[in-house]
Design a protein around this motif. Structure first.
Motif, PDB file in Angstrom:
ATOM      1  N   SER A  12       0.820  -1.211   0.000  1.00  0.00           N
ATOM      2  CA  SER A  12       0.000   0.000   0.000  1.00  0.00           C
ATOM      3  C   SER A  12       0.854   1.260   0.000  1.00  0.00           C
ATOM      4  O   SER A  12       0.472   2.280   0.559  1.00  0.00           O
ATOM      5  CB  SER A  12      -0.958   0.003   1.191  1.00  0.00           C
ATOM      6  N   CYS A  15       3.070   2.741  -5.237  1.00  0.00           N
ATOM      7  CA  CYS A  15       2.950   1.834  -6.392  1.00  0.00           C
ATOM      8  C   CYS A  15       1.746   0.910  -6.247  1.00  0.00           C
ATOM      9  O   CYS A  15       1.021   0.654  -7.217  1.00  0.00           O
ATOM     10  CB  CYS A  15       4.246   1.042  -6.585  1.00  0.00           C
ATOM     11  N   THR A  34      -1.523  -5.675   2.794  1.00  0.00           N
ATOM     12  CA  THR A  34      -0.326  -4.895   3.104  1.00  0.00           C
ATOM     13  C   THR A  34       0.173  -5.160   4.513  1.00  0.00           C
ATOM     14  O   THR A  34      -0.626  -5.287   5.450  1.00  0.00           O
ATOM     15  CB  THR A  34      -0.589  -3.388   2.908  1.00  0.00           C
ATOM     16  N   ALA A  35       1.482  -5.229   4.653  1.00  0.00           N
ATOM     17  CA  ALA A  35       2.083  -5.428   5.974  1.00  0.00           C
ATOM     18  C   ALA A  35       1.975  -4.160   6.808  1.00  0.00           C
ATOM     19  O   ALA A  35       1.816  -4.226   8.021  1.00  0.00           O
ATOM     20  CB  ALA A  35       3.545  -5.845   5.814  1.00  0.00           C
ATOM     21  N   ASP A  36       2.064  -3.002   6.160  1.00  0.00           N
ATOM     22  CA  ASP A  36       2.065  -1.712   6.876  1.00  0.00           C
ATOM     23  C   ASP A  36       0.975  -0.819   6.312  1.00  0.00           C
ATOM     24  O   ASP A  36       0.682  -0.870   5.119  1.00  0.00           O
ATOM     25  CB  ASP A  36       3.402  -0.990   6.675  1.00  0.00           C
ATOM     26  N   SER A  43       7.027   5.186   0.907  1.00  0.00           N
ATOM     27  CA  SER A  43       6.338   6.228   0.130  1.00  0.00           C
ATOM     28  C   SER A  43       5.979   7.438   0.989  1.00  0.00           C
ATOM     29  O   SER A  43       6.003   8.569   0.506  1.00  0.00           O
ATOM     30  CB  SER A  43       5.066   5.649  -0.493  1.00  0.00           C
ATOM     31  N   ALA A  47       9.977  12.837  -0.778  1.00  0.00           N
ATOM     32  CA  ALA A  47       9.962  14.314  -0.784  1.00  0.00           C
ATOM     33  C   ALA A  47       8.614  14.949  -1.223  1.00  0.00           C
ATOM     34  O   ALA A  47       8.236  15.941  -0.628  1.00  0.00           O
ATOM     35  CB  ALA A  47      11.140  14.855  -1.601  1.00  0.00           C
ATOM     36  N   VAL A  49       8.696  14.737  -5.152  1.00  0.00           N
ATOM     37  CA  VAL A  49       8.680  15.672  -6.260  1.00  0.00           C
ATOM     38  C   VAL A  49       8.866  14.890  -7.550  1.00  0.00           C
ATOM     39  O   VAL A  49       9.687  13.969  -7.587  1.00  0.00           O
ATOM     40  CB  VAL A  49       9.839  16.675  -6.096  1.00  0.00           C
ATOM     41  N   LEU A 156       2.584 -11.016   3.970  1.00  0.00           N
ATOM     42  CA  LEU A 156       2.579 -12.281   3.227  1.00  0.00           C
ATOM     43  C   LEU A 156       3.930 -12.969   3.384  1.00  0.00           C
ATOM     44  O   LEU A 156       4.965 -12.346   3.130  1.00  0.00           O
ATOM     45  CB  LEU A 156       2.341 -12.016   1.736  1.00  0.00           C
ATOM     46  N   GLY A 294      13.237   2.764  -7.009  1.00  0.00           N
ATOM     47  CA  GLY A 294      14.327   3.567  -6.449  1.00  0.00           C
ATOM     48  C   GLY A 294      13.864   4.941  -5.995  1.00  0.00           C
ATOM     49  O   GLY A 294      12.899   5.062  -5.232  1.00  0.00           O
ATOM     50  N   GLY A 295      14.542   5.986  -6.468  1.00  0.00           N
ATOM     51  CA  GLY A 295      14.227   7.352  -6.055  1.00  0.00           C
ATOM     52  C   GLY A 295      13.148   8.005  -6.885  1.00  0.00           C
ATOM     53  O   GLY A 295      12.969   9.223  -6.838  1.00  0.00           O
ATOM     54  N   GLY A 297       9.719   6.605  -7.356  1.00  0.00           N
ATOM     55  CA  GLY A 297       8.447   5.886  -7.250  1.00  0.00           C
ATOM     56  C   GLY A 297       7.235   6.769  -7.466  1.00  0.00           C
ATOM     57  O   GLY A 297       6.254   6.360  -8.094  1.00  0.00           O
ATOM     58  N   MET A 298       7.285   7.989  -6.928  1.00  0.00           N
ATOM     59  CA  MET A 298       6.177   8.921  -7.168  1.00  0.00           C
ATOM     60  C   MET A 298       6.180   9.337  -8.638  1.00  0.00           C
ATOM     61  O   MET A 298       5.139   9.378  -9.296  1.00  0.00           O
ATOM     62  CB  MET A 298       6.335  10.128  -6.231  1.00  0.00           C
ATOM     63  N   THR A 299       7.349   9.601  -9.161  1.00  0.00           N
ATOM     64  CA  THR A 299       7.515  10.114 -10.524  1.00  0.00           C
ATOM     65  C   THR A 299       6.980   9.164 -11.597  1.00  0.00           C
ATOM     66  O   THR A 299       6.568   9.584 -12.671  1.00  0.00           O
ATOM     67  CB  THR A 299       9.021  10.364 -10.762  1.00  0.00           C
TER      68      THR A 299
HETATM   69  C1  LIG Z   1      14.226  10.430   1.389  1.00  0.00           C
HETATM   70  C2  LIG Z   1      13.459   9.979   0.178  1.00  0.00           C
HETATM   71  C3  LIG Z   1      13.063  10.931  -0.761  1.00  0.00           C
HETATM   72  C4  LIG Z   1      12.369  10.531  -1.904  1.00  0.00           C
HETATM   73  N1  LIG Z   1      11.978  11.487  -2.792  1.00  0.00           N
HETATM   74  C5  LIG Z   1      11.308  11.119  -3.907  1.00  0.00           C
HETATM   75  C6  LIG Z   1      10.890  12.105  -4.842  1.00  0.00           C
HETATM   76  O1  LIG Z   1      11.102  13.300  -4.637  1.00  0.00           O
HETATM   77  N2  LIG Z   1      10.247  11.688  -5.969  1.00  0.00           N
HETATM   78  C7  LIG Z   1       9.987  10.364  -6.211  1.00  0.00           C
HETATM   79  O2  LIG Z   1       9.423  10.046  -7.249  1.00  0.00           O
HETATM   80  N3  LIG Z   1      10.367   9.412  -5.327  1.00  0.00           N
HETATM   81  C8  LIG Z   1      11.033   9.755  -4.200  1.00  0.00           C
HETATM   82  N4  LIG Z   1      11.451   8.790  -3.317  1.00  0.00           N
HETATM   83  C9  LIG Z   1      11.299   7.381  -3.679  1.00  0.00           C
HETATM   84  C10 LIG Z   1       9.934   6.832  -3.330  1.00  0.00           C
HETATM   85  O3  LIG Z   1       9.683   7.044  -1.972  1.00  0.00           O
HETATM   86  C11 LIG Z   1       9.896   5.319  -3.659  1.00  0.00           C
HETATM   87  O4  LIG Z   1      10.317   5.081  -4.972  1.00  0.00           O
HETATM   88  C12 LIG Z   1       8.474   4.806  -3.497  1.00  0.00           C
HETATM   89  O5  LIG Z   1       7.950   5.196  -2.258  1.00  0.00           O
HETATM   90  C13 LIG Z   1       8.390   3.310  -3.661  1.00  0.00           C
HETATM   91  O6  LIG Z   1       7.034   2.961  -3.476  1.00  0.00           O
HETATM   92  P1  LIG Z   1       6.556   1.461  -3.362  1.00  0.00           P
HETATM   93  O7  LIG Z   1       5.070   1.509  -3.321  1.00  0.00           O
HETATM   94  O8  LIG Z   1       7.232   0.635  -4.398  1.00  0.00           O
HETATM   95  O9  LIG Z   1       7.168   0.941  -1.962  1.00  0.00           O
HETATM   96  P2  LIG Z   1       6.804   1.221  -0.433  1.00  0.00           P
HETATM   97  O10 LIG Z   1       6.289   2.581  -0.214  1.00  0.00           O
HETATM   98  O11 LIG Z   1       7.980   0.770   0.343  1.00  0.00           O
HETATM   99  O12 LIG Z   1       5.583   0.220  -0.147  1.00  0.00           O
HETATM  100  C14 LIG Z   1       5.784  -1.169  -0.063  1.00  0.00           C
HETATM  101  C15 LIG Z   1       4.522  -1.798   0.481  1.00  0.00           C
HETATM  102  O13 LIG Z   1       4.681  -3.219   0.470  1.00  0.00           O
HETATM  103  C16 LIG Z   1       4.218  -3.732   1.721  1.00  0.00           C
HETATM  104  N5  LIG Z   1       4.864  -5.017   1.973  1.00  0.00           N
HETATM  105  C17 LIG Z   1       6.179  -5.295   2.046  1.00  0.00           C
HETATM  106  N6  LIG Z   1       6.351  -6.609   2.311  1.00  0.00           N
HETATM  107  C18 LIG Z   1       5.129  -7.158   2.368  1.00  0.00           C
HETATM  108  C19 LIG Z   1       4.657  -8.479   2.610  1.00  0.00           C
HETATM  109  N7  LIG Z   1       5.483  -9.494   2.810  1.00  0.00           N
HETATM  110  N8  LIG Z   1       3.303  -8.687   2.614  1.00  0.00           N
HETATM  111  C20 LIG Z   1       2.430  -7.675   2.422  1.00  0.00           C
HETATM  112  N9  LIG Z   1       2.845  -6.410   2.180  1.00  0.00           N
HETATM  113  C21 LIG Z   1       4.176  -6.159   2.162  1.00  0.00           C
HETATM  114  C22 LIG Z   1       4.588  -2.660   2.719  1.00  0.00           C
HETATM  115  O14 LIG Z   1       3.841  -2.821   3.911  1.00  0.00           O
HETATM  116  C23 LIG Z   1       4.196  -1.418   1.927  1.00  0.00           C
HETATM  117  O15 LIG Z   1       2.815  -1.202   2.066  1.00  0.00           O
HETATM  118  C24 LIG Z   1      12.106   9.162  -2.132  1.00  0.00           C
HETATM  119  C25 LIG Z   1      12.467   8.236  -1.163  1.00  0.00           C
HETATM  120  C26 LIG Z   1      13.132   8.620  -0.029  1.00  0.00           C
HETATM  121  C27 LIG Z   1      13.506   7.600   0.989  1.00  0.00           C
END
Ligand SMILES: Cc1cc2nc3c(=O)[nH]c(=O)nc-3n(C[C@H](O)[C@H](O)[C@H](O)COP(=O)(O)OP(=O)(O)OC[C@H]3O[C@@H](n4cnc5c(N)ncnc54)[C@H](O)[C@@H]3O)c2cc1C
Length: 329
Positions: A12, A15, A34-36, A43, A47, A49, A156, A294-295, A297-299
């Motif tokens: 959650s 992505c 979702t675990a969290d 996420s 930032a 942006v 999971l 990576g950096g 994810g929002m983009t």
């Molecule tokens: C300091 C910082 C600044 C950033 N700035 C930007 C920015 O300016 N612009 C930008 O585009 N991106 C930025 N990012 C990157 C962005 O935060 C990530 O790319 C994005 O949050 C990844 O999203 P995600 O949904 O893939 O992962 P996450 O947000 O990590 O979500 C993963 C999800 O999977 C769940 N999960 C994990 N394991 C399990 C399991 N076994 N069973 C069930 N659920 C599970 C978790 O509970 C969570 O809900 C930044 C990151 C950081 C740390």
């Protein structure tokens, strides 16, 4: 317990939530496991942006970035909570041609030479979407539930476990996808940011190649995000005081209005990075991956979600067709 739905999304963060909403919009019944909760994900630390940080110039990435830009720009115009457009000045340490992503940005232009600050070789100016992630993730999550989506809080042990909920599984588990999908290319890129009270700033400034580390100043409604670090393969979740001080110092040197701004907090997040870029694709006909952003994810979020929805619905239709066939064929 939920009855069988069409698709289950694991994760959650940005992505997972965007994927779930795109699937719902396409008419699928969707559960999210979702675990969290959203506010405890990486996420929520972003930032966040629009900027394709450390992403390669490949056609899929450009398309994801462009579609995401357009979606966020439309949401900003509609007043979606936390979403706004931000003027940006990007300072360059060496002369550079316009970047590959410039065509996704509507007003990209180099600054006139006489306006480039001393010590820099150039400056780009552009306006990009930005999201205050805690209210924004909350809004996404509320929309999902309002659209009939079911949320299950569960970690999971394996992705195959989610097949008891739906025949198609979307893997949006971020950094955890390394172990869950058995993908050795996944690794953390640790990021440390500092939040200070906003002294009235309205323009973002970036100096990505600052010799002391990445530098960015991103004003939001109440605070300013000061960055930062990008530390591959570092897992330590604890912010170090010395790093925070160094971030504040280099940002304040560039933006003197920050001097004396009250520190509100600091955050560390482990960006879910992946050698080779994000993995968006189908495995074994039932598992649709969406991780490794990576950096950025929002983009890339809404663009990837569009592709995930297409892939998941096609995989579901393929599964139904093959199970309709007589067992002897
Ligand atoms: C300091 C910082 C600044 C950033 N700035 C930007 C920015 O300016 N612009 C930008 O585009 N991106 C930025 N990012 C990157 C962005 O935060 C990530 O790319 C994005 O949050 C990844 O999203 P995600 O949904 O893939 O992962 P996450 O947000 O990590 O979500 C993963 C999800 O999977 C769940 N999960 C994990 N394991 C399990 C399991 N076994 N069973 C069930 N659920 C599970 C978790 O509970 C969570 O809900 C930044 C990151 C950081 C740390």
């Amino acid at each position: 317990m939920v009855g069988m739905v069409d698709v289950v999304v694991a994760g959650s963060g940005i992505c997972g939530l965007t994927s779930a909403l795109r699937l719902q919009r396409a008419g699928a019944s969707v559960a999210l496991v979702t675990a969290d909760p959203p506010e405890n994900t990486v996420s929520a630390v972003a930032a966040a942006v629009w900027y394709p940080t450390y992403t390669a110039a490949d056609p899929r990435v450009f398309d994801w970035a462009r579609r995401t830009f357009d979606e966020f720009a439309a949401q900003a115009a509609l007043g979606v909570p936390g979403v706004f457009m931000r003027s940006t000045r990007m300072l360059l340490r060496a002369p550079a041609p316009a970047p590959w992503w410039a065509a996704a940005v509507r007003d990209f232009r180099p600054a006139p030479a006489e306006q480039v600050p001393p010590g820099y070789a150039g400056e780009w100016r552009f306006t990009v979407p930005s999201a205050e992630m805690v209210p924004y993730l909350g809004w996404l999550s509320d929309r999902f539930v309002a659209g009939g989506g079911v949320v299950l809080r569960r970690r999971l042990p394996a992705l195959a476990e989610a097949r008891t909920i739906a025949p198609i599984v979307v893997n949006a588990t971020g950094l955890a996808a390394g172990a869950l999908a058995g993908d050795p290319a996944v690794h953390p890129a640790r990021g440390h940011i500092v939040l200070v009270a906003n002294p009235g700033l309205t323009v973002s400034i970036r100096d990505e190649d600052h010799p002391d580390g990445m530098l960015y100043v991103h004003p939001r409604s109440r605070d300013v995000v000061l960055g930062g670090t990008f530390e591959p393969d570092r897992y330590d979740p604890v912010p170090a005081e010395a790093t925070a001080r160094a971030i504040v110092e280099r940002c304040t040197r560039l933006v003197p209005d920050l001097r004396g701004a009250r520190m509100l907090g600091q955050l560390v997040g482990l960006r879910p990075a992946r050698h080779g870029g994000p993995r968006v694709g189908v495995e074994d006909g039932w598992l649709v991956h969406n991780y490794g952003h990576g950096g950025a994810g929002m983009t890339l979020s809404w663009g990837c979600a569009d592709e995930v929805a297409r892939l998941a619905l096609a995989a579901g239709a393929g599964g139904r067709r093959s199970s309709d066939r007589p067992a002897t064929s």
